[in-house]
Design a protein around this motif. Structure first.
Motif, PDB file in Angstrom:
ATOM      1  N   GLU A 211      41.472  30.712  48.097  1.00  0.00           N
ATOM      2  CA  GLU A 211      40.160  31.345  47.997  1.00  0.00           C
ATOM      3  C   GLU A 211      39.366  30.730  46.853  1.00  0.00           C
ATOM      4  O   GLU A 211      39.893  30.526  45.772  1.00  0.00           O
ATOM      5  CB  GLU A 211      40.327  32.847  47.798  1.00  0.00           C
ATOM      6  CG  GLU A 211      40.888  33.503  49.056  1.00  0.00           C
ATOM      7  CD  GLU A 211      40.966  35.003  48.926  1.00  0.00           C
ATOM      8  OE1 GLU A 211      40.137  35.693  49.528  1.00  0.00           O
ATOM      9  OE2 GLU A 211      41.847  35.486  48.198  1.00  0.00           O
TER      10      GLU A 211
ATOM     11  N   LEU B 292      34.745  33.424  49.394  1.00  0.00           N
ATOM     12  CA  LEU B 292      34.778  34.873  49.253  1.00  0.00           C
ATOM     13  C   LEU B 292      33.406  35.481  49.415  1.00  0.00           C
ATOM     14  O   LEU B 292      32.461  35.095  48.733  1.00  0.00           O
ATOM     15  CB  LEU B 292      35.294  35.226  47.866  1.00  0.00           C
ATOM     16  CG  LEU B 292      36.784  35.063  47.770  1.00  0.00           C
ATOM     17  CD1 LEU B 292      37.169  35.094  46.328  1.00  0.00           C
ATOM     18  CD2 LEU B 292      37.456  36.166  48.537  1.00  0.00           C
TER      19      LEU B 292
ATOM     20  N   ASP C  41      38.274  29.432  52.628  1.00  0.00           N
ATOM     21  CA  ASP C  41      37.862  30.827  52.652  1.00  0.00           C
ATOM     22  C   ASP C  41      36.940  31.144  51.483  1.00  0.00           C
ATOM     23  O   ASP C  41      37.369  31.423  50.391  1.00  0.00           O
ATOM     24  CB  ASP C  41      39.132  31.680  52.562  1.00  0.00           C
ATOM     25  CG  ASP C  41      38.878  33.095  53.005  1.00  0.00           C
ATOM     26  OD1 ASP C  41      37.758  33.371  53.440  1.00  0.00           O
ATOM     27  OD2 ASP C  41      39.812  33.888  52.929  1.00  0.00           O
TER      28      ASP C  41
END
Lengths: 453, 453
Positions: free
Chosen positions: B213, A6, A4
């Motif tokens: 993340e 950001l 993921d």
């Protein structure tokens, strides 16, 4: 699944999307969006919404997320949401909350709801929370969590490793296991990275860091944050007066203190309370700001009454009236520069008895030097503008006096207020401007009266 | 040895003791004291000392401590010390320093010294630093350290545990091991607490957090700090555009960003640069403050030229001259309250396109409400003071106008500046006071001229 990465626009975009969905009345869609957002992001969304929208959104949040979201919110916003919740939903929202956050929420509840929430907890949790409630706000105790993992000194690393495997998950931000004796007295700590890299046959006693610094439970929270900053801690143990381990403070709570302390200086200097809610209702906001305006009205009237003493001069020379605001204005800016510097120095603990006098001397010197520079400049400007050398001399004399006073007052006022236990960030700015206004007007109008009349 | 319970007075006392020893010329004693102090405490002491004392103390610091102390100092103080050091002592001081700090120091060196320091490092370190130097200041890259521990997904926890035991010590604040593929692409992370508590036969792939993340290397540093705050991270991996692991950012560096950002708002609003040194030399300080005073001189002259337009009125009515400073003063305070709130909201990311208009409307409403309240009050005060209702009506009319404008300007100016990519904390205060001064004088003197002449 890919990692993921950001997107820096995420929260801003979420904000926009939720608002669009809300205003088109797509409530089911909003509810789904909230359901899929992280609690920290929902908290951010609530914090960034006007009061009414905030209440509508709060109704749509999953009940089992409410606790975690409340933990993330600043005090003012938290209070406004809690005040709208029933005792049952509060009890269910607070289940499993960290002790420090739970204690904060319980403190702000009416007695009946408070008892109901307490009753809904199991004995061990209730005991912990009652303990947490006994520490005053703004101390290490109120920042502390009781989720420490404590071990004994005389066992081997191997045993600890087996114990941890049986125990399962460790509390968040655990970087150290605390070593205690039979009476829970803190003996030292073992970093969990050490447990991973050391020989498993060694005993904890030989491994532990005996120099581990512990925080007394009654230490002020801003002192705690200073220590975390200075020593780059991730967590630190908290002990009572007998050295008994009570809990630990983690960096995430300290970051909030650092942020609040720094914001406090900025907002107070502008005459605002620091837990003020950017999106709060109009009437409440107006009331909360009126104190400062009241104080300023007195300051402005004081300045006007100084001018009033020189009514005769003002009657004869309109030019004096036109020029009379310049000297106070320059003094205010110069004084505020010094003030901001000294308030920051005090907040960081850099200024103490050993260097306060030196600092006042330095700022006085800067003030005098500033005075010379700006006296010269304003002399030239006023001479060119008004074409009369007498006005130019008068204003530059007043400028020298006022900027010197501004340097002295900007350094001395916060130090004095600190000695008197008054918050320099709150009272300093107003005290300073009053002085620079009064002295500035007095010097200019007084000189004018002496010379011109 | 008993546990080291922190005395909250320690650093203040150390400061005093060192200063006393210095002024009695007990240099050997001072050197010993410094030798026994933690690097963070020596840094604090240096930061709290006047320039001359600072230089004397710096000469006495152990050479092998200098690097670590430099890492703890704010930029202005660091720069002043570095500029006094020889190339050799710099090279030895910077050995073993974190890449981000080292890159900072190298950036500020003259070319010849820079090359010398680079030459003194081994190939791997040099490569890392050159890499770090390639990231712009104020981005994730400049905060990043390259001391990550990376592992492969297809091995078992048991193998990792054995590897770590052979490897020995882990870098400070390591809470996660990063999982990468053959090309260093980040796949996920494993918390070291998980390694301690899980079944050792499981493979990393099954254990790792794929939702981890990661921060893009070019993200702004204040965005990075917002993410750390919101998600309570201790560390986070940094990746390039292809998802390759470059390093990690730890909370201690982020705390510095948070502190600096918050102080920036406060100091800029008072017209000071935020890396300003409280104990810096007088001449340098005077120069650095003069920009703001220059801007203010223009603002004050603008206000004076507004008064000048109404010279006729001022000639006839000295009372108008006496009262004319009150309305601008109240407008300045009210506007600054709004300004501080909006600047904080912008810094925290709470204010965006979705709620900016709402906020301006709210602050305009507060401004108008404030205007009504203070118009009424000043009416009463001036009527009682001057005994003439015409002056009282004039000043309360001007007050209503100016406080409404102050609310509007306090909210709109920072939002507008932000759109123009100008720092609202720096330029906002001066722009606001200029507007409230000019509008305040215009409204009062203009009304007076219309009514009285």
């Amino acid at each position: 699944m890919a990692l993921d990465v950001l997107d820096t626009q995420t929260s801003e975009e979420q904000l926009l999307q939720v608002n669009q969905a809300l205003s088109s009345g797509m409530f089911v869609h909003v509810r789904q969006m909230l359901h899929h957002m992280a609690c920290a992001d929902v908290a951010f969304l609530l914090e960034s919404s006007p009061t009414k929208t905030r209440m509508v959104l709060w109704q749509m949040v999953d009940h089992d997320q409410q606790g975690e979201i409340l933990e993330e919110l600043p005090e003012d916003v938290k209070d406004s949401l809690i005040s709208q919740m029933s005792a049952e939903s509060l009890a269910s929202a607070t289940a499993g909350m960290d002790t420090d956050d739970l204690a904060y929420i319980l403190r702000s509840l009416p007695d009946s709801v408070y008892q109901e929430v307490l009753q809904s907890m199991d004995t061990q949790d209730r005991h912990r929370v009652e303990q947490a409630l006994s520490y005053p706000d703004d101390t290490a105790g109120s920042l502390m969590n009781t989720d420490t993992v404590a071990i004994r000194p005389d066992i081997s690393v191997d045993v600890i490793l087996r114990y941890l495997r049986i125990r399962g998950e460790l509390p968040e931000a655990t970087d150290t296991l605390y070593v205690v004796d039979k009476r829970d007295k803190l003996l030292g700590g073992v970093a969990i990275t050490t447990l991973l890299t050391c020989d498993p046959n060694i005993t904890i006693k030989k491994l532990m860091n005996q120099e581990l610094e512990a925080i007394p439970v009654d230490m002020e929270d801003s002192k705690v944050s200073m220590l975390f900053e200075r020593h780059d801690w991730v967590s630190a143990p908290v002990i009572d007066n007998d050295g008994k381990l009570l809990g630990r403070i983690t960096i995430d709570d300290v970051v909030d203190v650092i942020r609040e302390d720094a914001e406090h200086s900025m907002l107070s200097m502008a005459g605002m309370e620091d837990d003020v809610d950017t999106f709060g209702p109009v009437f409440k906001s107006t009331l909360r700001r009126s104190l400062w305006l009241t104080v300023n009205l007195f300051a402005a009237l004081l300045a006007a009454s100084v001018s009033s003493m020189f009514e005769g001069t003002l009657e004869q020379f309109a030019t004096i009236a036109i020029l009379m605001t310049i000297v106070p204005s320059m003094g205010g800016v110069a004084g505020n520069q010094t003030l901001a510097l000294v308030i920051r120095g005090l907040a960081l603990g850099h200024i103490g008895d050993s260097n306060a006098r030196w600092l006042i001397g330095k700022e006085l010197a800067i003030g005098f030097l500033n005075g010379l520079i700006w006296a010269l400049l304003i002399f030239v400007v006023v001479w060119l503008w008004k074409g009369e050398v007498s006005f130019a001399i008068l204003i530059s004399g007043a400028m020298l006096v006022n900027l010197t006073v501004a340097g002295l007052a900007g350094a001395a006022i916060p130090l004095l207020l600190k000695k008197l236990n008054i918050d320099p960030a709150l009272a300093g700015g107003m005290a300073l401007t009053t002085i620079t206004d009064v002295i500035g007007l007095f010097a200019f109008l007084g000189l004018a009266t002496l010379v011109l009349l």
